[in-house]
Scaffold this motif. Structure first.
Motif, PDB file in Angstrom:
ATOM      1  N   UNK A   6       0.858  -1.176   0.000  1.00 24.73           N
ATOM      2  CA  UNK A   6       0.000   0.000   0.000  1.00 24.73           C
ATOM      3  C   UNK A   6       0.896   1.227   0.000  1.00 24.73           C
ATOM      4  N   UNK A   7       0.684   2.133  -0.941  1.00 21.24           N
ATOM      5  CA  UNK A   7       1.564   3.305  -1.024  1.00 21.24           C
ATOM      6  C   UNK A   7       0.913   4.565  -0.452  1.00 21.24           C
ATOM      7  N   UNK A   8      -0.393   4.734  -0.648  1.00 20.13           N
ATOM      8  CA  UNK A   8      -1.040   5.918  -0.072  1.00 20.13           C
ATOM      9  C   UNK A   8      -2.549   5.724  -0.024  1.00 20.13           C
ATOM     10  N   UNK A   9      -3.182   6.449   0.881  1.00 16.62           N
ATOM     11  CA  UNK A   9      -4.640   6.528   0.956  1.00 16.62           C
ATOM     12  C   UNK A   9      -4.989   8.008   0.887  1.00 16.62           C
ATOM     13  N   UNK A  10      -5.817   8.365  -0.085  1.00 17.52           N
ATOM     14  CA  UNK A  10      -6.116   9.777  -0.327  1.00 17.52           C
ATOM     15  C   UNK A  10      -7.613   9.977  -0.506  1.00 17.52           C
ATOM     16  N   UNK A  11      -8.166  10.999   0.152  1.00 18.77           N
ATOM     17  CA  UNK A  11      -9.551  11.422  -0.055  1.00 18.77           C
ATOM     18  C   UNK A  11      -9.515  12.747  -0.802  1.00 18.77           C
ATOM     19  N   UNK A  12     -10.320  12.857  -1.868  1.00 17.79           N
ATOM     20  CA  UNK A  12     -10.364  14.109  -2.616  1.00 17.79           C
ATOM     21  C   UNK A  12     -11.799  14.586  -2.754  1.00 17.79           C
ATOM     22  N   UNK A  13     -11.961  15.888  -2.916  1.00 18.59           N
ATOM     23  CA  UNK A  13     -13.255  16.518  -3.153  1.00 18.59           C
ATOM     24  C   UNK A  13     -13.059  17.734  -4.022  1.00 18.59           C
ATOM     25  N   UNK A  14     -14.156  18.351  -4.416  1.00 15.00           N
ATOM     26  CA  UNK A  14     -14.052  19.453  -5.368  1.00 15.00           C
ATOM     27  C   UNK A  14     -13.564  20.749  -4.736  1.00 15.00           C
ATOM     28  N   UNK A  15     -13.827  20.952  -3.461  1.00 11.09           N
ATOM     29  CA  UNK A  15     -13.494  22.250  -2.860  1.00 11.09           C
ATOM     30  C   UNK A  15     -12.701  22.115  -1.568  1.00 11.09           C
ATOM     31  N   UNK A  16     -12.023  20.994  -1.400  1.00  8.70           N
ATOM     32  CA  UNK A  16     -11.257  20.772  -0.177  1.00  8.70           C
ATOM     33  C   UNK A  16      -9.850  20.300  -0.527  1.00  8.70           C
ATOM     34  N   UNK A  17      -8.973  20.524   0.415  1.00  5.16           N
ATOM     35  CA  UNK A  17      -7.604  20.040   0.269  1.00  5.16           C
ATOM     36  C   UNK A  17      -7.596  18.518   0.433  1.00  5.16           C
ATOM     37  N   UNK A  18      -6.874  17.783  -0.418  1.00  2.00           N
ATOM     38  CA  UNK A  18      -6.851  16.320  -0.274  1.00  2.00           C
ATOM     39  C   UNK A  18      -6.382  15.906   1.126  1.00  2.00           C
ATOM     40  N   UNK A  19      -6.988  14.859   1.628  1.00  3.68           N
ATOM     41  CA  UNK A  19      -6.548  14.236   2.882  1.00  3.68           C
ATOM     42  C   UNK A  19      -5.762  12.988   2.504  1.00  3.68           C
ATOM     43  N   UNK A  20      -4.535  12.938   2.920  1.00  2.00           N
ATOM     44  CA  UNK A  20      -3.676  11.865   2.421  1.00  2.00           C
ATOM     45  C   UNK A  20      -2.725  11.360   3.499  1.00  2.00           C
ATOM     46  N   UNK A  21      -2.470  10.064   3.461  1.00  5.07           N
ATOM     47  CA  UNK A  21      -1.425   9.478   4.281  1.00  5.07           C
ATOM     48  C   UNK A  21      -0.618   8.549   3.371  1.00  5.07           C
ATOM     49  N   UNK A  22       0.703   8.658   3.456  1.00  3.61           N
ATOM     50  CA  UNK A  22       1.597   7.842   2.631  1.00  3.61           C
ATOM     51  C   UNK A  22       2.242   6.767   3.495  1.00  3.61           C
ATOM     52  N   UNK A  23       2.247   5.554   2.994  1.00  2.00           N
ATOM     53  CA  UNK A  23       2.777   4.416   3.734  1.00  2.00           C
ATOM     54  C   UNK A  23       4.179   4.076   3.240  1.00  2.00           C
ATOM     55  N   UNK A  24       5.052   3.739   4.182  1.00  2.00           N
ATOM     56  CA  UNK A  24       6.400   3.324   3.822  1.00  2.00           C
ATOM     57  C   UNK A  24       6.418   1.899   3.308  1.00  2.00           C
ATOM     58  N   UNK A  25       7.498   1.484   2.647  1.00  2.00           N
ATOM     59  CA  UNK A  25       7.569   0.136   2.064  1.00  2.00           C
ATOM     60  C   UNK A  25       7.733  -0.963   3.103  1.00  2.00           C
ATOM     61  N   UNK A  26       8.175  -0.613   4.320  1.00  2.00           N
ATOM     62  CA  UNK A  26       8.399  -1.643   5.335  1.00  2.00           C
ATOM     63  C   UNK A  26       7.474  -1.428   6.541  1.00  2.00           C
TER      64      UNK A  26
END
Length: 610
Positions: A6-26
């Motif tokens: 899993x590399x990232x989980x991102x929520x997007x919308x039309x008028x909001x800043x993306x909510x994102x978390x990035x996962x490391x490889x280990x």
């Protein structure tokens, strides 16, 4: 082994800043206070892996789409997208972390369908090499195709599931219990239930031949007797891995020795050829010296004869003016060099010229003799050096041969040991095959889940229990050697009590050991596994035995330290942990550390806060 990341989980919308978390490889640690979105991340990951619905929380109201980045086993980056309200998933063959989105490369349905490849379940199962497997679903040996939803709860564990009394391998759904037990058996033994033959009724089950069972059991007893003094299969596999590594380590020096021997032999042959050439030249120069010595003596003889002629001529007056010694003419009547062939003065000059020429030849010969003698000395010197080099090469070659003989002997012993271990492992494989055969013909009049549980062989139970013990011992869990996996109860037994009988803190840490232990068990045996583990709050509720009733306070610092150290040092695949408890020591550079603060400093939580 094919695994997902899993590399990232991102929520997007039309008028909001993306909510994102990035996962490391280990290892990735997401930590912070409650209500900052950690558990929601786990729920969203499960949702993107095919779950029906996403938890509704006020923070996600402005967001319309979820993006999940994946790294496939071949290293390709893909992105899954899905509406927060559910429905089909879009598949993009690239890493996408923001909108607006274009038309996806493929559309996948969330529900598993064995007859179609356009669903998220078969897409993920195909990526890890588990597509097309069959799992048993009832007592009549009826099977169903494996779905990724049958696997997801074994690698994505939310906080409720972590602390629940339900055994770790089960979801608590009675209808799917048999299938869930079969899935765990598939991971423990790397075999599905496609070989089962479905029967129509209980009476037909009873008709299965007891004689066949007796034959199989007799064969099993004979094989087990042959393996009575042998270690467990897992230990033999460890020995085989170590032996193989040692053989590879020793093979490399042997190759170096063989190359060294080849180089020394070639150098020795060069020295032998050089010596032969020098010996030939020594003989040739010796022969030349002998010939030149004969020629030198001939020149000396010629000079001596010329000296005699000169002396005789002087005595007889041949070389002085006067009456000609040859024709008797007086000087006034002599016509030198015309009518008289006996011009005595010319004869003397001729002898002088011959002496001069002979002496010149003798001098040249002497110079040549000196050159030949000097070359012979050089040949002698070169031969002496070459003989010394040859002797050195012979000694070095003998030493290499001796070392190579010892190394070959040791390598042969290792190869012999490896063959013996492989034979023993072959017997274990025969036992496993016979046990599988027995399961096909065994009378299954008992309850269906008990029948499936009985099909988990003792070796797999022992080896998986050993994985649990290793994890818990590394974390400082009390009396870890008393912990084992009980296939009949489908639960972990700790301190003579089922996991369900312990407090929620112990249940959580045992569930964490189960999930991480299963991932390592599969990795060590090249058994397919999703490759990632997501744990929600494995530590926060844990207390030592004398504090089990206490609900407040922090978990023991030594357990927290040991847990984080262990997953960083021995993580298999990708491990993602959501936890309220902070590490007591600095995390290593390979660990991705995501901190939610629930305050105005740093990152508030998963969703941006204005």
């Amino acid at each position: 082994m094919a695994q997902l990341k899993l590399t990232h989980l991102t929520f997007i919308g039309t008028s909001v800043e993306p909510a994102q978390v990035e996962f490391g490889p280990s290892v990735t640690i997401v930590r912070g206070p409650s209500d900052t979105g950690k558990s929601f991340i786990v729920d969203a990951l499960d949702f993107m892996l095919g779950a029906n619905a996403l938890k509704e929380i006020p923070e996600r109201e402005a967001y319309s789409t979820v993006l999940l980045g994946l790294e496939m086993p071949d290293g390709e980056a893909v992105t899954l997208t899905r509406s927060v309200n559910g429905g089909n998933l879009g598949l993009y063959l690239s890493d996408i972390r923001d909108g607006p989105l274009t038309i996806p490369d493929q559309t996948l349905t969330p529900k598993h369908n064995a007859a179609s490849v356009t669903n998220i379940s078969r897409y993920l199962l195909g990526a890890i090499g588990m597509d097309g497997r069959q799992v048993r679903k009832n007592v009549r040996n009826a099977t169903d195709s494996l779905s990724f939803r049958n696997v997801a709860h074994l690698c994505v564990v939310d906080e409720t599931q972590m602390q629940a009394e339900t055994p770790p391998a089960l979801t608590g759904n009675y209808v799917t219990k048999t299938k869930e037990v079969s899935v765990l058996k598939m991971f423990l033994q790397d075999e599905d239930d496609s070989g089962l033959v479905e029967v129509e009724s209980q009476s037909e089950l009873v008709k299965l031949s007891k004689a066949k069972i007796d034959v199989v059991e007799r064969l099993l007893r004979e094989l087990e007797a042959r393996l009575a003094d042998e270690p467990e299969a897992s230990e033999l596999r460890d020995q085989l891995r170590r032996l193989t590594a040692t053989i590879e380590e020793q093979s490399s020096p042997i190759s170096d020795l063989v190359e060294s021997r080849t180089a020394l032999s070639a150098a020795l042959q060069d020295r032998q050829r050089e010596l032969a050439q020098l010996e030939t030249e020594w003989g040739d120069t010796g022969a030349l010296q002998n010939r030149f010595d004969i020629l030198r003596r001939k020149y000396d003889s010629d000079l001596a004869r010329l000296d005699t002629v000169r002396e005789a001529g002087n005595l007889l007056g041949y070389f002085t003016a006067g009456t000609c010694a040859f024709c008797g003419a007086e000087p006034e009547n002599q016509h030198n060099n015309t009518e008289c062939d006996g011009d005595t003065t010319s004869f003397g000059a001729a002898i002088d010229e011959q002496v001069r020429r002979t002496r010149a030849l003798a001098d040249d010969l002497q110079s040549t003799i000196a050159d030949v003698a000097e070359r012979r000395q050089e040949v002698r010197r070169l031969a002496t050096l070459s003989i010394g080099e040859r002797e050195r090469l012979i000694r070095n070659l003998a030493e290499v041969e001796k070392t190579l003989t010892r190394s070959n002997t040791a390598l042969k012993d290792l190869l012999s040991k490896r063959a013996s271990i492989e034979r023993s492992l072959g017997l274990y494989d025969q036992i496993e095959a016979l046990e599988k055969m027995k399961r096909v013909v065994v009378d299954e009049a008992t309850a269906e889940t008990a029948a499936v549980a009985a099909s988990v062989n003792l070796r797999a139970q022992r080896e998986f229990s050993r994985e649990l013990v290793e994890r818990l011992a590394a974390w400082g869990f009390p009396n870890p050697n008393d912990v084992r996996y009980d296939a009949s109860a489908q639960d972990i037994v700790a301190g003579d009590q089922l996991r369900s009988a312990h407090g929620k803190g112990v249940r959580a840490i045992l569930h964490g050991a189960f999930t991480l232990g299963l991932a390592k068990y599969c990795s060590d045996r090249d058994i397919p596994h999703p490759g990632f583990v997501v744990l929600d709050s494995p530590l926060v509720t844990y207390r030592p035995p004398d504090q089990m009733q206490a609900e407040d306070g922090e978990p023991p610092a030594d357990v927290v330290t040991a847990f984080y150290q262990d997953i960083q040092r021995h993580a298999i695949g990708q491990v993602i942990v959501m936890e309220n408890t902070d590490p007591t020591e600095a995390l290593d550079a390979q660990t991705t550390d995501i901190i939610f603060t629930a305050s105005g400093f740093g990152r508030y939580g998963f969703f941006p806060v204005e």
